[in-house]
Design an enzyme around this catalytic site. Sequence first.
Site, short mmCIF file in Angstrom:
data_model
loop_
_atom_site.label_atom_id
_atom_site.label_comp_id
_atom_site.label_asym_id
_atom_site.label_seq_id
_atom_site.Cartn_x
_atom_site.Cartn_y
_atom_site.Cartn_z
N ASP A 177 0.94 -1.37 -0.13
CA ASP A 177 0.06 0.24 -0.03
C ASP A 177 0.81 1.15 -0.27
OD1 ASP A 177 -2.50 1.64 0.33
OD2 ASP A 177 -2.79 1.25 2.18
N ASP A 195 -2.84 2.17 -6.22
CA ASP A 195 -1.83 2.53 -5.02
C ASP A 195 -1.43 1.24 -4.26
OD1 ASP A 195 -4.14 3.12 -4.03
OD2 ASP A 195 -3.40 4.88 -2.36
N GLU A 196 -2.39 0.17 -4.78
CA GLU A 196 -2.51 -0.89 -3.57
C GLU A 196 -2.61 -2.25 -4.35
OE1 GLU A 196 -5.74 -2.08 -0.08
OE2 GLU A 196 -6.06 -0.29 -1.40
#
EC number: 2.7.7.7
Length: 364
Positions: free
Chosen positions: A15, A110-111
Amino acid sequence: MEQEANKKRKIIHIDMDAFYASVEQRDHPEYRGKPVIVGGSPNSRGVVATASYEARKFGVRSAMSSRRAVQLCPDGIFVYPRFDVYKDVSRHIREIFSRYTDLIEPLSLDEAYLDVSVDKQGIGSAIEIARLIKQAIKDELRLTASAGVSINKFVAKIASDMNKPDGLTFIGPSQITGFMEQLPVEKFHGVGKVTAEKMKKMGLHTGADLKRLSENEIKQYFGKPGAFYYRIVRGIDEREVQPHRETKSAGAEDTFPVDLTEIETLNKELERIGALVATRLKRHNLKGRTITLKIKYSDFKQITRNQSLPFATDDLEVIVKTAQQLLAAVDHEEKAIRLLGISLSNFGEVIAIHGNSTQLSLFD
């Protein structure tokens, strides 16, 4: 047998730390160390996409209205999002992941989950792979990421959030039982604010408290999600990392502190919920043709209404106006409303943000 199967897996959850805001601070030295808020103007009905850690100290959070954000952080630097830049950075991050495994399940820009049970470079240690990935992101992109490592997706996701920013947390098989028992119920992925409050009113504050309930009891109290809670609190999560996971819908809903009846108030709530949906669509680069309105009344009766458009959209104004029209067409029988939700489905191809004028409406 199920737990044995889980033990064979090595799962990493990566993350990025305050992703959009961190990219802005990287590219604009004058923003470093200052409260940066990426999203809509504080003079608009826009929402916060991401806030830097400096802004979070003032209580600014993702999905908060920009107007509320400026009240909490008057000196915050509001920055319009550059989705084309964030997408390019995300592609580079994905390339770093692919050096170690092809089993990558992106959740957003983003993860992502990674299954490194069998890694390409024969390193053998999920902890070492997570460390190498974090270092590569730092060296090549000048950004930081937090990583959680465990034997299943649920625990790895929780672990990645434990030591942010720039954290690396490992929760091994022998630690899972104790970890899950001491975990506050609001930290359980999938337990929202309303459910967490319901649990606490029942005296269920931690995983250990939930564990006292039988499977039938927990399903009786919490419906279908109860079966998931029952297994998760015991560290059982057989979900595989899915490299080609298809997103079928994206939405948001809210249960109100008091039941609502005034159409003007309800329409304002739809504007706020619609902004959350539009944010999520853009974050996942999706457009949908079918807009669904969910209504739950004070007597807990629930209905849905939907409208399919001739074109796919992620436009805030289209989403909100369609939802408001669906609401107006329903005969509410003078019942008060306790929950509204909006979701989009029937997605087409993944869109390219570049040059997409409808993107602007979310933050205008």
